[in-house]
Design an enzyme around this catalytic site. Structure first.
Site, short mmCIF file in Angstrom:
data_model
loop_
_atom_site.label_atom_id
_atom_site.label_comp_id
_atom_site.label_asym_id
_atom_site.label_seq_id
_atom_site.Cartn_x
_atom_site.Cartn_y
_atom_site.Cartn_z
N GLU A 21 -1.09 40.27 3.27
CA GLU A 21 -2.04 39.15 3.07
C GLU A 21 -2.83 39.28 1.77
O GLU A 21 -3.50 38.33 1.36
CB GLU A 21 -3.00 39.08 4.26
N TYR A 53 -21.68 15.42 -0.37
CA TYR A 53 -20.56 16.14 0.25
C TYR A 53 -19.50 16.55 -0.77
O TYR A 53 -18.75 17.50 -0.54
CB TYR A 53 -19.94 15.35 1.41
N GLU A 73 -14.39 35.48 9.81
CA GLU A 73 -15.81 35.53 10.17
C GLU A 73 -16.69 35.66 8.92
O GLU A 73 -17.78 35.07 8.84
CB GLU A 73 -16.10 36.71 11.11
N LYS A 98 -7.41 29.28 10.57
CA LYS A 98 -6.36 29.94 9.78
C LYS A 98 -5.03 29.58 10.44
O LYS A 98 -4.57 30.27 11.35
CB LYS A 98 -6.63 31.46 9.80
N1 LIG Z 1 -11.34 37.48 14.88
C1 LIG Z 1 -10.39 37.71 13.93
N2 LIG Z 1 -9.23 38.29 14.29
C2 LIG Z 1 -8.30 38.52 13.35
C3 LIG Z 1 -8.48 38.15 12.01
C4 LIG Z 1 -9.71 37.52 11.67
O1 LIG Z 1 -9.96 37.13 10.50
N3 LIG Z 1 -10.63 37.32 12.65
N4 LIG Z 1 -7.48 38.36 11.10
C5 LIG Z 1 -6.33 38.92 11.43
C6 LIG Z 1 -5.24 39.04 10.47
O2 LIG Z 1 -5.66 38.94 9.14
C7 LIG Z 1 -4.21 37.98 10.88
O3 LIG Z 1 -4.76 36.69 10.60
C8 LIG Z 1 -2.87 38.11 10.24
O4 LIG Z 1 -1.96 37.20 10.86
C9 LIG Z 1 -6.06 39.40 12.81
N5 LIG Z 1 -7.13 39.12 13.72
#
Ligand SMILES: Nc1nc2c(c(=O)[nH]1)N=C([C@H](O)[C@@H](O)CO)CN2
Length: 118
Positions: A21, A53, A73, A98
């Site tokens: 990533e 905006y 987050e 995402k």
């Molecule tokens: N609460 C979260 N859980 C996860 C995150 C996140 O940003 N917040 N990110 C990941 C990994 O980057 C994932 O997106 C890869 O597919 C896993 N869990």
């Protein structure tokens, strides 16, 4: 309280905890809901009285693309603080999705609400 919305704001970002990533951007989709008293702008028809905006969206994109983050987050919190501090909104709701994180899911997301008091 009146609201101003930015919905479905797509931002390509370096975001994630895994090594792969860090090599490629992924799309994030943001939904933003700002408390704002729209009566003054409605009366004056002046952009200065409105929560702009367009300017807000550009500032959010610039913030997200400024550097990589591990977690969505962190993005949500930083976006909320930007909007509260730079655009002086009393309260903001930020949802960061995402869509490519979990292939079997439509999207993953976090959401928070922050206000000037917090
Ligand atoms: N609460 C979260 N859980 C996860 C995150 C996140 O940003 N917040 N990110 C990941 C990994 O980057 C994932 O997106 C890869 O597919 C896993 N869990």
């Amino acid at each position: 309280m009146d609201k101003v919305y930015v919905t479905g704001l797509k931002v390509d970002a370096f975001i994630g905890v895994y090594d792969w990533e860090h090599e490629q951007t992924q799309p994030l989709i943001l939904d933003l809901e700002m408390d704002w008293d729209n009566r003054k702008a409605a009366e004056s028809a002046q952009l200065n009285d409105a929560l702009d905006y367009d300017a807000l969206s550009k500032a959010v994109v610039q913030l997200i693309q400024a550097r990589p983050r591990a977690l969505i987050e962190t993005i949500a919190e930083e976006v909320a603080q930007l909007i509260l501090q730079e655009f002086k909104t009393p309260r903001v709701r930020v949802k960061v999705a995402k869509p490519q994180a979990v292939p079997a899911a439509q999207y993953t997301a976090v959401e928070l609400v922050r206000s000037q008091a917090q």
